[in-house]
Scaffold this motif. Structure first.
Motif, mmCIF file in Angstrom:
data_model
loop_
_atom_site.group_PDB
_atom_site.id
_atom_site.type_symbol
_atom_site.label_atom_id
_atom_site.label_comp_id
_atom_site.label_asym_id
_atom_site.label_seq_id
_atom_site.Cartn_x
_atom_site.Cartn_y
_atom_site.Cartn_z
ATOM 1 N N MET A 1 0.850 -1.161 0.000
ATOM 2 C CA MET A 1 0.000 0.000 0.000
ATOM 3 C C MET A 1 0.906 1.238 0.000
ATOM 4 O O MET A 1 1.913 1.277 0.699
ATOM 5 C CB MET A 1 -0.865 -0.053 1.250
ATOM 6 N N PHE A 16 -3.848 0.373 -3.233
ATOM 7 C CA PHE A 16 -3.802 -0.945 -2.613
ATOM 8 C C PHE A 16 -3.179 -1.962 -3.576
ATOM 9 O O PHE A 16 -3.216 -1.766 -4.796
ATOM 10 C CB PHE A 16 -5.213 -1.391 -2.222
ATOM 11 N N PRO A 17 -2.627 -3.063 -3.068
ATOM 12 C CA PRO A 17 -2.030 -4.079 -3.938
ATOM 13 C C PRO A 17 -2.993 -4.596 -5.018
ATOM 14 O O PRO A 17 -2.557 -4.939 -6.114
ATOM 15 C CB PRO A 17 -1.638 -5.201 -2.969
ATOM 16 N N SER A 18 -4.270 -4.626 -4.733
ATOM 17 C CA SER A 18 -5.238 -5.114 -5.720
ATOM 18 C C SER A 18 -5.348 -4.192 -6.936
ATOM 19 O O SER A 18 -5.855 -4.604 -7.984
ATOM 20 C CB SER A 18 -6.616 -5.279 -5.066
ATOM 21 N N GLN A 19 -4.869 -2.958 -6.834
ATOM 22 C CA GLN A 19 -4.913 -2.008 -7.950
ATOM 23 C C GLN A 19 -3.683 -2.108 -8.853
ATOM 24 O O GLN A 19 -3.686 -1.576 -9.958
ATOM 25 C CB GLN A 19 -5.037 -0.571 -7.418
ATOM 26 N N VAL A 20 -2.637 -2.785 -8.384
ATOM 27 C CA VAL A 20 -1.403 -2.922 -9.154
ATOM 28 C C VAL A 20 -1.624 -3.946 -10.260
ATOM 29 O O VAL A 20 -2.083 -5.057 -10.012
ATOM 30 C CB VAL A 20 -0.227 -3.336 -8.249
ATOM 31 N N VAL A 23 4.486 -4.977 -12.371
ATOM 32 C CA VAL A 23 5.711 -4.447 -11.767
ATOM 33 C C VAL A 23 6.836 -4.778 -12.737
ATOM 34 O O VAL A 23 6.964 -5.918 -13.175
ATOM 35 C CB VAL A 23 5.992 -5.062 -10.378
ATOM 36 N N ALA A 32 5.912 0.210 -10.412
ATOM 37 C CA ALA A 32 4.579 -0.387 -10.410
ATOM 38 C C ALA A 32 3.664 0.358 -11.372
ATOM 39 O O ALA A 32 3.695 1.582 -11.443
ATOM 40 C CB ALA A 32 3.974 -0.333 -9.009
ATOM 41 N N PHE A 34 -0.390 0.751 -12.113
ATOM 42 C CA PHE A 34 -1.622 0.516 -11.367
ATOM 43 C C PHE A 34 -2.728 1.394 -11.918
ATOM 44 O O PHE A 34 -2.498 2.294 -12.717
ATOM 45 C CB PHE A 34 -1.413 0.805 -9.869
ATOM 46 N N LEU A 46 8.791 2.007 -6.931
ATOM 47 C CA LEU A 46 8.574 1.421 -5.603
ATOM 48 C C LEU A 46 9.890 1.416 -4.853
ATOM 49 O O LEU A 46 10.916 1.000 -5.385
ATOM 50 C CB LEU A 46 8.065 -0.016 -5.720
#
Length: 62
Positions: A1, A16-20, A23, A32, A34, A46
């Motif tokens: 996050m 949030f990781p779900s939006q990435v 990478v 990243a 996203f 990152l």
């Protein structure tokens, strides 16, 4: 996050990781890709190592 200022909506958003979506290797480390909350595709480097925090100066009053 992490937080990111979107170049499309100009808002600072919590990502949030779900939006990435990807990478990849960048010149200065991982980058990243996203999707912002507004729907715009964004990218940001990152940092895998947190920057050291400066110690706070505290004045003790008795």
């Amino acid at each position: 996050m992490f937080t990111h200022v979107c170049s499309a909506c100009d808002k600072r958003q919590l990502i949030f990781p779900s939006q990435v979506t990807a990478v990849a290797k960048g010149a200065r480390g991982p980058v990243a890709t996203f999707t912002c909350w507004c729907g715009a595709t964004q990218s940001a480097p990152l940092s895998l190592v947190a920057e050291p925090r400066r110690p706070r100066e505290v004045e003790l009053v008795a």
